[in-house]
Design a protein around this motif. Structure first.
Motif: not given
Lengths: 322, 160
Positions: B38, B45, A14-15, B42, B124, B121-122, B118, A11-12, B49
């Motif tokens: 995530v 979000k 992906r960011s 950020d 939103p 995260s890319k 995922s 997940a990290r 999430v």
């Protein structure tokens, strides 16, 4: 390590992938009038530490950022050793050459391998390879003897390059990770093709090809050796019968085009990892994507620095992961 | 064999809560790890999430509901708990859809949630679509819940 243990790390990643350079940024860099404009765009994208560093410093900082990010996520970094063995063998080559000429050459070692560069240098200087990892001991001794007795630097390089490829292949297979195994396979394919073409062009003998080419699954070593002895056209003919038939066009175009094809092959094969949510593979893919990105920016910056035409730089640029 | 009826009925109720609950705990845990990943980069979000993380948690609630209804019907929560072995086995069977489907749907829903986290995260702005993918898995947990409730309610008036 259970695959589920990488969920947080993936997940990290992906960011972080959001910050990877895409085609539009490369176009922006390409359209810059000067080298300094490129550095400014990179700085705006978060590259470097905004302290007016040189391009090389920025690139090295970016590489360090990648590895420190991965170190933050993964406690056992040995899973990524497959990417680092080539650095170890490069350092071994450099150490043997340095000992042979009995002169210390600055900045010839690469940091961040699996073995400390100083340890490798000490092993060569004292002719005591027992302090090196087991997979390096035999090729180190062989390459050392070749260099010291015959002064044959090229043969020394061939022995260690081949050992690096064999190590990558063996360790990737031991990891049982699909992405690492695929990386190892493609790394060997591209290195084998590189050696075959160069060897065929310079009229090398069968002993050279037998020693330089490593075993892999998707290319037959026997066929490649046979084709290499017959010449470049025979290598093209053999490649046409394999899954790497698109390499022929790249090879016919130019060697830089072939090098681009090699890098693109790896990047395109790892792209499915963008949709993997649990294993270590997306982390490995991120490392490769960052290395590819840094290499592409280096090509672009050196093109700008040397005032190469835009098209000439463009044809050298690699495909991006995102 | 006398008295075994209530044992089976109770075992069914407990398994519905236990197995579906384990599935939800595993699922919410997995999605929570991804959500934390995530939010680390950020924090804005968080709310998006969090919803995706909670989706695999419903199976545990459904399991609890089935267990509660069963306990009420078999007289454990007041009333008489005398029942035949056949009736006890029927209650046990009635609880199984929720237990089994609850576990597997929670774990699979968690995997869909991971993928959607995922996605969020890319992108939103695609949250609405991202939520639909794991929500589709919920359908099968609801079907299992429905069939378990209907079966439990249908067993009670049977004179066996």
């Amino acid at each position: 390590m259970s695959q589920e243990q990488y969920i947080y790390a993936v997940a990290r990643v992906r960011s972080k992938e959001l910050a990877l350079l895409d085609k539009s940024v490369l176009e922006q860099l390409l359209s810059c009038k000067t080298y300094e404009d490129c550095l400014k765009i990179l700085s705006d994208k978060g590259w470097g530490d905004h302290n007016g560093e040189s391009a090389e410093e920025i690139l090295s900082q970016e590489r360090e950022k990648t590895w420190s990010f991965i170190r933050e996520l993964v406690s056992d970094m040995s899973v990524f050793d497959t990417f680092l063995y080539e650095k170890d063998f490069h350092n071994l080559k450099a150490a043997i050459k340095q000992v042979y000429i009995r002169n210390e050459v600055p900045n010839i070692f690469i940091n961040d391998g699996t073995v400390d560069a100083n340890q490798i240098y000490e092993a060569v200087k004292n002719h005591d390879f027992s302090i090196l990892p087991e997979h390096m001991q035999v090729p180190a001794e062989e390459a050392y003897q070749v260099q010291m007795r015959n002064g044959d630097g090229q043969l020394c390089d061939v022995i260690l390059d081949r050992a690096a490829l064999d190590t990558i292949y063996k360790m990737a297979a031991a990891s049982e990770n699909e992405l690492l195994m695929e990386y190892a396979e493609l790394r060997i394919v591209t290195a084998n093709l590189n050696s075959s073409i160069r060897g065929a062009k310079t009229g090398k003998r069968i002993e050279f090809f037998e020693m330089a080419l490593a075993q892999c699954k998707t290319l037959s070593k026997k066929e490649l050796v046979r084709a290499s002895l017959m010449g470049v056209e025979a290598i093209y003919d053999y490649l046409e019968t394999t899954v790497y038939d698109d390499a022929v066009n790249a090879l016919k175009e130019s060697f830089s085009s072939f090098e681009r094809w090699c890098d693109n092959l790896i990047i395109n094969r790892i792209k499915p990892q963008k949709f993997n949510t649990t294993s270590v593979s997306p982390l490995a893919a991120y490392i490769l994507a960052r290395e590819n990105e840094i290499k592409t920016v280096r090509i672009l910056l050196s093109g700008k620095l040397n005032d190469l035409p835009e098209n000439s730089i463009r044809e050298r640029l690699r495909d991006m992961y995102v | 064999m006398e008295g075994l009826g209530i044992v089976f009925a109770l075992a069914g109720a407990i398994l519905a809560a236990l197995v579906a609950g384990i599935g939800s705990a595993v699922g919410v845990g997995m999605a929570g790890e991804a959500a934390a990943g995530v939010v680390t980069d950020d924090p804005s979000k968080f709310s998006k999430v969090l919803i995706l993380q909670l989706l695999p948690g419903t199976q545990g609630i459904y399991g609890l509901l089935i267990a509660f209804i069963t306990l009420t019907q078999i007289g454990v929560l007041g009333g008489s708990s005398d029942m035949s072995l056949e009736k006890g086995l029927l209650y046990f069977a009635a609880c199984m859809p929720m237990a089994v489907v609850g576990y597997f749907s929670a774990v699979r829903q968690a995997k869909a949630s991971l993928a959607s986290i995922s996605l969020v995260s890319k992108k939103p702005d695609q949250f609405g679509k991202a939520m639909i993918f794991p929500a589709m898995v919920e359908t099968y947990a609801i079907l299992a819940l429905l069939i378990s409730i209907l079966a439990i309610m249908g067993i009670t008036p049977l004179a066996i």
